[in-house]
Design an enzyme around this catalytic site. Structure first.
Site, PDB file in Angstrom:
ATOM      1  N   HIS A   1     -36.508  30.606 -17.120  1.00 20.80           N
ATOM      2  CA  HIS A   1     -35.601  31.052 -18.184  1.00 20.80           C
ATOM      3  C   HIS A   1     -35.950  30.283 -19.461  1.00 20.80           C
ATOM      4  O   HIS A   1     -36.092  29.056 -19.425  1.00 20.80           O
ATOM      5  CB  HIS A   1     -34.155  30.777 -17.773  1.00 20.80           C
ATOM      6  CG  HIS A   1     -33.172  31.262 -18.777  1.00 20.80           C
ATOM      7  ND1 HIS A   1     -32.909  32.603 -18.967  1.00 20.80           N
ATOM      8  CD2 HIS A   1     -32.413  30.601 -19.691  1.00 20.80           C
ATOM      9  CE1 HIS A   1     -32.023  32.746 -19.941  1.00 20.80           C
ATOM     10  NE2 HIS A   1     -31.705  31.542 -20.392  1.00 20.80           N
TER      11      HIS A   1
ATOM     12  N   MET B   1     -37.277  42.115 -15.414  1.00 18.56           N
ATOM     13  CA  MET B   1     -36.066  42.487 -16.142  1.00 18.56           C
ATOM     14  C   MET B   1     -35.096  43.340 -15.319  1.00 18.56           C
ATOM     15  O   MET B   1     -34.454  44.249 -15.848  1.00 18.56           O
ATOM     16  CB  MET B   1     -36.436  43.208 -17.446  1.00 18.56           C
ATOM     17  CG  MET B   1     -37.322  42.391 -18.365  1.00 18.56           C
ATOM     18  SD  MET B   1     -36.620  40.773 -18.788  1.00 18.56           S
ATOM     19  CE  MET B   1     -35.378  41.284 -19.968  1.00 18.56           C
TER      20      MET B   1
ATOM     21  N   ASN C   1     -46.582  34.210 -18.142  1.00 18.04           N
ATOM     22  CA  ASN C   1     -46.254  33.203 -17.115  1.00 18.04           C
ATOM     23  C   ASN C   1     -46.982  33.491 -15.815  1.00 18.04           C
ATOM     24  O   ASN C   1     -47.457  32.577 -15.135  1.00 18.04           O
ATOM     25  CB  ASN C   1     -44.747  33.155 -16.889  1.00 18.04           C
ATOM     26  CG  ASN C   1     -44.055  32.310 -17.932  1.00 18.04           C
ATOM     27  OD1 ASN C   1     -44.178  31.085 -17.927  1.00 18.04           O
ATOM     28  ND2 ASN C   1     -43.373  32.965 -18.864  1.00 18.04           N
TER      29      ASN C   1
ATOM     30  N   GLU D   1     -25.415  34.738  -9.108  1.00 19.32           N
ATOM     31  CA  GLU D   1     -24.964  34.683 -10.505  1.00 19.32           C
ATOM     32  C   GLU D   1     -26.168  34.475 -11.428  1.00 19.32           C
ATOM     33  O   GLU D   1     -27.005  33.588 -11.179  1.00 19.32           O
ATOM     34  CB  GLU D   1     -23.977  33.523 -10.666  1.00 19.32           C
ATOM     35  CG  GLU D   1     -23.231  33.546 -11.976  1.00 19.32           C
ATOM     36  CD  GLU D   1     -22.377  32.291 -12.177  1.00 19.32           C
ATOM     37  OE1 GLU D   1     -22.196  31.876 -13.317  1.00 19.32           O
ATOM     38  OE2 GLU D   1     -21.915  31.727 -11.156  1.00 19.32           O
TER      39      GLU D   1
ATOM     40  N   GLU E   1     -45.362  27.927 -24.559  1.00 15.38           N
ATOM     41  CA  GLU E   1     -46.364  26.918 -24.145  1.00 15.38           C
ATOM     42  C   GLU E   1     -45.776  25.999 -23.079  1.00 15.38           C
ATOM     43  O   GLU E   1     -46.450  25.630 -22.124  1.00 15.38           O
ATOM     44  CB  GLU E   1     -46.763  26.045 -25.339  1.00 15.38           C
ATOM     45  CG  GLU E   1     -47.791  26.664 -26.238  1.00 15.38           C
ATOM     46  CD  GLU E   1     -48.000  25.801 -27.475  1.00 15.38           C
ATOM     47  OE1 GLU E   1     -47.809  24.567 -27.394  1.00 15.38           O
ATOM     48  OE2 GLU E   1     -48.332  26.390 -28.524  1.00 15.38           O
TER      49      GLU E   1
HETATM   50  C1  GRF Z   1     -40.529  34.449 -20.685  1.00 12.70           C
HETATM   51  O1  GRF Z   1     -40.058  33.894 -21.876  1.00 12.70           O
HETATM   52  C2  GRF Z   1     -39.627  34.096 -19.536  1.00 12.70           C
HETATM   53  O2  GRF Z   1     -39.055  32.831 -19.660  1.00 12.70           O
HETATM   54  C3  GRF Z   1     -38.572  35.147 -19.629  1.00 12.70           C
HETATM   55  O3  GRF Z   1     -39.245  36.311 -20.005  1.00 12.70           O
HETATM   56  C4  GRF Z   1     -40.436  35.974 -20.702  1.00 12.70           C
HETATM   57  C5  GRF Z   1     -41.574  36.614 -19.968  1.00 12.70           C
HETATM   58  O4  GRF Z   1     -42.792  36.461 -20.642  1.00 12.70           O
HETATM   59  N1  GRF Z   1     -37.844  35.226 -18.404  1.00 12.70           N
HETATM   60  P1  GRF Z   1     -44.162  36.752 -19.880  1.00 12.70           P
HETATM   61  O5  GRF Z   1     -44.075  38.191 -19.368  1.00 12.70           O
HETATM   62  O6  GRF Z   1     -44.290  35.767 -18.776  1.00 12.70           O
HETATM   63  O7  GRF Z   1     -45.217  36.608 -20.920  1.00 12.70           O
END
Ligand code: GRF
Length: 203
Positions: free
Chosen positions: A112, A93, A16, A146, A175
């Site tokens: 998300h 995370m 992303n 939250e 995608e």
């Molecule tokens: C993605 O699916 C995002 O929605 C979630 O964690 C994943 C991260 O993937 N929060 P990347 O590191 O962006 O490839």
């Protein structure tokens, strides 16, 4: 046009993040990706960002033990030193405390991999299939204290196929994520979508 200075927070592969960096290369995009920060030295996204010429920083949460706010103060200092105006979480995370969320309120976005408010938390694709849902997708939202509960900025749905596997569904949702996040950031950076008292206002 003055572009908003954006930081992306990652913990992993950073696909992303890469999509946001790519989108922000376009001249009329209202944001520039000024910094990528990871809480893990081994996040693959860090070298990916550097390859794209984006500055990176590491704030290793393990250096702060149980003290979440100390970790976040270090993060916050780096963001301010880089004059960051908007922060995008992209596979970051760590749970953020109300202190950090409050400081960045209205300027903190997350993606998300589900159609919120359904399937908050982890393992969204497996849970979507198990539930028998016919539609699934991705959501970009403002972050509030939250988890996965903030006002929705943008959302896109896809069909769940009868023979879907978790991996196949995850790939199709990813995608979607890669076009949704740049679109949502564009809206917020351009000032067209704002966090008001209770919702993401794009009126
Ligand atoms: C993605 O699916 C995002 O929605 C979630 O964690 C994943 C991260 O993937 N929060 P990347 O590191 O962006 O490839």
């Amino acid at each position: 046009m003055v572009k908003k200075r954006v930081a992306i927070l990652i913990s992993g592969r950073g696909s992303n993040m890469a999509a946001l960096i790519e989108a922000a290369k376009v001249d009329d995009y209202p944001a520039e990706i000024a910094l990528v920060v990871s809480n893990r030295a081994d996040a693959a996204g860090l070298s990916r960002a550097r390859d794209q010429g984006v500055a990176t920083a590491l704030v290793d949460h393990r250096n702060f033990g149980e003290d979440r706010e100390a970790f976040e103060r270090a993060l916050d200092e780096i963001l301010h030193a880089n004059r960051i105006e908007i922060v995008c979480l992209a596979g970051f995370m760590r749970v953020l405390t109300p202190w950090f969320v409050g400081r960045w309120s209205g300027r903190l976005l997350n993606i998300h991999p589900a159609l919120l408010p359904h399937f908050k938390g982890l393992d969204t694709h497996r849970r979507a299939i198990a539930s028998g849902a016919k539609r699934h997708g991705a959501t970009v939202h403002f972050v509030v204290a939250e988890i996965d509960a903030g006002p929705i900025i943008a959302q896109e749905a896809i069909d769940v196929r009868d023979d879907d596997t978790e991996a196949a569904l995850a790939e199709r949702v990813l995608e979607v994520e890669h076009r949704l996040y740049p679109r949502a950031l564009r809206e917020v950076a351009a000032g067209r979508t704002k966090l008001t008292a209770s919702r993401a206002d794009n009126g």
